[in-house]
Design a protein around this motif. Sequence first.
Motif, PDB file in Angstrom:
ATOM      1  N   GLY A   1      16.304  -3.728 -20.089  1.00  0.00           N
ATOM      2  CA  GLY A   1      17.110  -2.602 -19.614  1.00  0.00           C
ATOM      3  C   GLY A   1      17.151  -1.466 -20.610  1.00  0.00           C
ATOM      4  N   GLY A   2      16.761  -0.289 -20.143  1.00  0.00           N
ATOM      5  CA  GLY A   2      16.713   0.884 -21.018  1.00  0.00           C
ATOM      6  C   GLY A   2      17.745   1.923 -20.629  1.00  0.00           C
ATOM      7  N   GLY A   3      18.970   1.473 -20.332  1.00  0.00           N
ATOM      8  CA  GLY A   3      20.091   2.404 -20.148  1.00  0.00           C
ATOM      9  C   GLY A   3      20.673   2.712 -21.526  1.00  0.00           C
ATOM     10  N   ILE A   4      21.919   3.171 -21.545  1.00  0.00           N
ATOM     11  CA  ILE A   4      22.521   3.585 -22.818  1.00  0.00           C
ATOM     12  C   ILE A   4      22.696   2.385 -23.751  1.00  0.00           C
ATOM     13  N   ALA A   5      23.113   1.241 -23.193  1.00  0.00           N
ATOM     14  CA  ALA A   5      23.299   0.056 -24.041  1.00  0.00           C
ATOM     15  C   ALA A   5      21.958  -0.397 -24.618  1.00  0.00           C
TER      16      ALA A   5
ATOM     17  N   GLY B   1      23.594  13.217 -13.790  1.00  0.00           N
ATOM     18  CA  GLY B   1      25.055  13.330 -13.759  1.00  0.00           C
ATOM     19  C   GLY B   1      25.683  13.491 -15.129  1.00  0.00           C
ATOM     20  N   GLY B   2      26.923  13.922 -15.120  1.00  0.00           N
ATOM     21  CA  GLY B   2      27.657  14.190 -16.357  1.00  0.00           C
ATOM     22  C   GLY B   2      28.191  12.926 -16.999  1.00  0.00           C
ATOM     23  N   LEU B   3      28.340  12.995 -18.299  1.00  0.00           N
ATOM     24  CA  LEU B   3      28.780  11.832 -19.078  1.00  0.00           C
ATOM     25  C   LEU B   3      29.677  12.292 -20.227  1.00  0.00           C
TER      26      LEU B   3
ATOM     27  N   ALA C   1      20.532  -6.009 -21.318  1.00  0.00           N
ATOM     28  CA  ALA C   1      21.262  -4.736 -21.182  1.00  0.00           C
ATOM     29  C   ALA C   1      20.904  -4.140 -19.829  1.00  0.00           C
ATOM     30  N   ASP C   2      20.842  -5.021 -18.816  1.00  0.00           N
ATOM     31  CA  ASP C   2      20.355  -4.585 -17.501  1.00  0.00           C
ATOM     32  C   ASP C   2      21.483  -4.352 -16.498  1.00  0.00           C
ATOM     33  N   GLY C   3      22.679  -4.066 -16.994  1.00  0.00           N
ATOM     34  CA  GLY C   3      23.755  -3.625 -16.113  1.00  0.00           C
ATOM     35  C   GLY C   3      24.495  -4.763 -15.434  1.00  0.00           C
TER      36      GLY C   3
ATOM     37  N   ILE D   1      24.968  -7.468 -23.223  1.00  0.00           N
ATOM     38  CA  ILE D   1      25.755  -6.382 -23.826  1.00  0.00           C
ATOM     39  C   ILE D   1      25.983  -5.290 -22.771  1.00  0.00           C
ATOM     40  N   GLY D   2      26.779  -4.292 -23.093  1.00  0.00           N
ATOM     41  CA  GLY D   2      27.005  -3.155 -22.184  1.00  0.00           C
ATOM     42  C   GLY D   2      27.596  -3.635 -20.867  1.00  0.00           C
ATOM     43  N   GLN D   3      27.213  -2.963 -19.811  1.00  0.00           N
ATOM     44  CA  GLN D   3      27.755  -3.280 -18.492  1.00  0.00           C
ATOM     45  C   GLN D   3      27.421  -4.710 -18.071  1.00  0.00           C
ATOM     46  N   ALA D   4      26.340  -5.269 -18.589  1.00  0.00           N
ATOM     47  CA  ALA D   4      25.967  -6.638 -18.235  1.00  0.00           C
ATOM     48  C   ALA D   4      26.992  -7.636 -18.769  1.00  0.00           C
TER      49      ALA D   4
ATOM     50  N   PRO E   1      34.612   0.717 -15.278  1.00  0.00           N
ATOM     51  CA  PRO E   1      34.351   1.722 -14.238  1.00  0.00           C
ATOM     52  C   PRO E   1      33.501   2.887 -14.767  1.00  0.00           C
ATOM     53  N   HIS E   2      32.492   3.251 -13.986  1.00  0.00           N
ATOM     54  CA  HIS E   2      31.591   4.327 -14.402  1.00  0.00           C
ATOM     55  C   HIS E   2      32.313   5.673 -14.445  1.00  0.00           C
ATOM     56  N   CYS E   3      31.741   6.565 -15.228  1.00  0.00           N
ATOM     57  CA  CYS E   3      32.160   7.969 -15.294  1.00  0.00           C
ATOM     58  C   CYS E   3      33.534   8.177 -15.900  1.00  0.00           C
TER      59      CYS E   3
ATOM     60  N   VAL F   1      33.001   4.444 -20.941  1.00  0.00           N
ATOM     61  CA  VAL F   1      31.943   3.503 -20.554  1.00  0.00           C
ATOM     62  C   VAL F   1      30.688   3.641 -21.425  1.00  0.00           C
ATOM     63  N   ALA F   2      30.271   4.857 -21.721  1.00  0.00           N
ATOM     64  CA  ALA F   2      29.063   5.036 -22.535  1.00  0.00           C
ATOM     65  C   ALA F   2      29.351   4.697 -24.004  1.00  0.00           C
ATOM     66  N   SER F   3      30.529   5.094 -24.483  1.00  0.00           N
ATOM     67  CA  SER F   3      30.845   4.887 -25.904  1.00  0.00           C
ATOM     68  C   SER F   3      30.977   3.408 -26.241  1.00  0.00           C
TER      69      SER F   3
HETATM   70  C1  FAD Z   1      19.930   5.948 -13.475  1.00  0.00           C
HETATM   71  C2  FAD Z   1      21.340   5.935 -14.020  1.00  0.00           C
HETATM   72  C3  FAD Z   1      22.098   7.099 -14.022  1.00  0.00           C
HETATM   73  C4  FAD Z   1      23.405   7.090 -14.517  1.00  0.00           C
HETATM   74  N1  FAD Z   1      24.123   8.254 -14.522  1.00  0.00           N
HETATM   75  C5  FAD Z   1      25.368   8.273 -15.044  1.00  0.00           C
HETATM   76  C6  FAD Z   1      26.116   9.471 -15.091  1.00  0.00           C
HETATM   77  O1  FAD Z   1      25.656  10.509 -14.668  1.00  0.00           O
HETATM   78  N2  FAD Z   1      27.368   9.447 -15.631  1.00  0.00           N
HETATM   79  C7  FAD Z   1      27.907   8.280 -16.119  1.00  0.00           C
HETATM   80  O2  FAD Z   1      29.042   8.306 -16.615  1.00  0.00           O
HETATM   81  N3  FAD Z   1      27.230   7.117 -16.068  1.00  0.00           N
HETATM   82  C8  FAD Z   1      25.983   7.080 -15.544  1.00  0.00           C
HETATM   83  N4  FAD Z   1      25.281   5.903 -15.496  1.00  0.00           N
HETATM   84  C9  FAD Z   1      25.956   4.667 -15.907  1.00  0.00           C
HETATM   85  C10 FAD Z   1      26.036   4.490 -17.402  1.00  0.00           C
HETATM   86  O3  FAD Z   1      24.793   4.492 -17.994  1.00  0.00           O
HETATM   87  C11 FAD Z   1      26.741   3.174 -17.697  1.00  0.00           C
HETATM   88  O4  FAD Z   1      27.978   3.222 -17.080  1.00  0.00           O
HETATM   89  C12 FAD Z   1      27.001   2.870 -19.170  1.00  0.00           C
HETATM   90  O5  FAD Z   1      27.209   4.027 -19.875  1.00  0.00           O
HETATM   91  C13 FAD Z   1      25.898   2.103 -19.884  1.00  0.00           C
HETATM   92  O6  FAD Z   1      25.527   1.052 -19.154  1.00  0.00           O
HETATM   93  P1  FAD Z   1      24.375   0.040 -19.527  1.00  0.00           P
HETATM   94  O7  FAD Z   1      23.318   0.651 -20.334  1.00  0.00           O
HETATM   95  O8  FAD Z   1      25.017  -1.201 -20.001  1.00  0.00           O
HETATM   96  O9  FAD Z   1      23.841  -0.280 -18.053  1.00  0.00           O
HETATM   97  P2  FAD Z   1      23.079   0.658 -17.037  1.00  0.00           P
HETATM   98  O10 FAD Z   1      23.399   2.062 -17.222  1.00  0.00           O
HETATM   99  O11 FAD Z   1      23.335   0.057 -15.689  1.00  0.00           O
HETATM  100  O12 FAD Z   1      21.552   0.425 -17.420  1.00  0.00           O
HETATM  101  C14 FAD Z   1      20.841  -0.743 -17.073  1.00  0.00           C
HETATM  102  C15 FAD Z   1      19.356  -0.449 -17.161  1.00  0.00           C
HETATM  103  O13 FAD Z   1      18.638  -1.646 -16.942  1.00  0.00           O
HETATM  104  C16 FAD Z   1      17.544  -1.399 -16.085  1.00  0.00           C
HETATM  105  N5  FAD Z   1      17.214  -2.652 -15.410  1.00  0.00           N
HETATM  106  C17 FAD Z   1      17.975  -3.329 -14.514  1.00  0.00           C
HETATM  107  N6  FAD Z   1      17.345  -4.458 -14.127  1.00  0.00           N
HETATM  108  C18 FAD Z   1      16.177  -4.499 -14.808  1.00  0.00           C
HETATM  109  C19 FAD Z   1      15.096  -5.422 -14.831  1.00  0.00           C
HETATM  110  N7  FAD Z   1      15.113  -6.528 -14.087  1.00  0.00           N
HETATM  111  N8  FAD Z   1      14.038  -5.170 -15.638  1.00  0.00           N
HETATM  112  C20 FAD Z   1      14.007  -4.046 -16.425  1.00  0.00           C
HETATM  113  N9  FAD Z   1      15.009  -3.119 -16.425  1.00  0.00           N
HETATM  114  C21 FAD Z   1      16.081  -3.350 -15.632  1.00  0.00           C
HETATM  115  C22 FAD Z   1      18.061  -0.304 -15.148  1.00  0.00           C
HETATM  116  O14 FAD Z   1      17.012   0.413 -14.555  1.00  0.00           O
HETATM  117  C23 FAD Z   1      18.892   0.547 -16.103  1.00  0.00           C
HETATM  118  O15 FAD Z   1      18.126   1.551 -16.710  1.00  0.00           O
HETATM  119  C24 FAD Z   1      23.978   5.876 -14.999  1.00  0.00           C
HETATM  120  C25 FAD Z   1      23.217   4.693 -14.995  1.00  0.00           C
HETATM  121  C26 FAD Z   1      21.907   4.719 -14.522  1.00  0.00           C
HETATM  122  C27 FAD Z   1      21.103   3.408 -14.533  1.00  0.00           C
END
Ligand code: FAD
Length: 481
Positions: A21-25, A55-57, A169-171, A317-320, A325-327, A331-333
């Motif tokens: 997972g390549g989100g913020i976490a 979207g905004g963060l 870190a896949d949410g 880690i992170g949302q996983a 709650p998003h936004c 949540v990002a910090s």
């Molecule tokens: C596309 C997107 C846009 C967002 N926009 C906003 C926003 O505008 N404002 C805001 O406040 N929050 C936004 N968020 C949510 C925000 O990123 C999270 O709430 C939090 O900040 C960090 O979460 P995270 O990295 O733990 O999980 P997530 O943000 O859910 O990231 C999980 C990542 O894992 C990847 N993933 C999932 N399953 C797999 C798999 N099987 N194999 C490989 N990769 C996988 C996903 O594509 C995603 O990139 C967005 C999230 C995403 C995914």
Amino acid sequence: MNGEASSSSAAELKIHFIIVGGGIAGLSAALALTRVGHRVTLLEKGDSKSNRGPGGLHLAPNGTKVLFHWGLKDSLKAAGLTSHPLLFSQYHTGQLLGIQLWDDELLRETRGEFLLMTHGNLCEILHDAAVSQGAEIRYNAKVVDIEPEDGAVKLASGEILQADIIIGADGERGLCRRLVLGREERIEPSGLGLFDLQFGSQTATQEMAQEEKRLLEKVQGNPVYVAMGNSAGATGYPIHQGREIAFHFFFRAEFPLDGGWDDPPTAKPELLRRLPAEMDPNLYHCAHGAQQVTRVALNKYEELDDWVHESGRLLVIGQAAHPIPHCGIQVASVAIEDAAVLGKLYHHLTIPEQAQDFLYAFQDLRKQRCAEALDGEVSMITFITTPDGPEQDARNANMRAKYRAGKNVLEGDTSDGGEGEQWVQIRTIFGYDCEDEADNWWVQWGLLRARANSDGQNRQSQMGVFSWSDMTVLSVDESTS
Ligand SMILES: Cc1cc2nc3c(=O)[nH]c(=O)nc-3n(C[C@H](O)[C@H](O)[C@H](O)COP(=O)(O)OP(=O)(O)OC[C@H]3O[C@@H](n4cnc5c(N)ncnc54)[C@H](O)[C@@H]3O)c2cc1C
């Protein structure tokens, strides 16, 4: 890298991490771990555009202080806007209820700033920094299966990769959370829903009365607008250097369990249907003027007993790990804090046994903090969406009184001499320094365990030369006498 980069020496023992997972976490963890010398392969199913949202963060001071420490201050300030005021207004009339100013004293205390940007902005900054530290980041790399015991990960292409430790870190709806839980999760509606949208800032101010425009000009410092209504609320703030405004509309109502960032942004008709008949014309105008609207489910997830898989090789880690709650503000910090704690712990890696210990240490360090952040976020959404009635009237009267007295509306009442509940939460959450907490853990526990482990290793190496021929076999009588 730029800004106030702190130098970070490399861990004595370097291992290989796969991050799913390549989100913020995930991106923050890739940066935190490569900064201290580990090898990282990050696998993201998106194509590097689809996984970066428009979207905004919000980035709160507890998150920005970590990123500043990692040397990202200049890039963050170039992409984002520093925000000082929160403007609270009534959802149905637009009438101002009060102002909360993040003043310099509070921000100095927290050693961070309050930054506004987009999800895409932050992902790009973290990606570039992680790559510059040597992280391998692979897009279009969807993970379809994981064998935690073997540290093995299978991609949709059929390719299999192996690492010492896997970081999930896949949410909140990802594969890793399900694996750690060991079964399908019971997800329930939270009774809250969120719509995310953006539009040009010209559009946002078009319908404003002259008086409101004058107020807007007077309020410096990139305000965040918070509209509070009858089971509905909204937050709005400038992104893309003020060329656009990001809006999040929150509703208390029954929502379907599905809906997320991957969905096409076609929820505008649903948003418009949910708007109350009587509302601030500016808000109404913003909702109607939005090009694209995404509905994101805010569900209730189970609290995981463990964030570490029983194999001891997979950590979420992170949302996983702790869906928030998003936004909201945190949540990002909080996801960035997770990454920073991982980096701090694995900086101390000297012997293989610690690789697993640190996963449990991470869980011990983070669980309480993340639960508090979740409570804070839920209480903030509850606060702004309080239904019509005596509770809402009291909240509004209290805010108006503070505003008239020239006070911050989230601060404590002078009448009781104390600090307001919201204010205490904010100070505690913003002021937290996750890297200090990880350092404290190391001094209090980690060092002791490391010494015990290395004694154990010495004993083991002595045992390694053990031989039956060194032993004298005693008869039962001799041994008990
Ligand atoms: C596309 C997107 C846009 C967002 N926009 C906003 C926003 O505008 N404002 C805001 O406040 N929050 C936004 N968020 C949510 C925000 O990123 C999270 O709430 C939090 O900040 C960090 O979460 P995270 O990295 O733990 O999980 P997530 O943000 O859910 O990231 C999980 C990542 O894992 C990847 N993933 C999932 N399953 C797999 C798999 N099987 N194999 C490989 N990769 C996988 C996903 O594509 C995603 O990139 C967005 C999230 C995403 C995914």
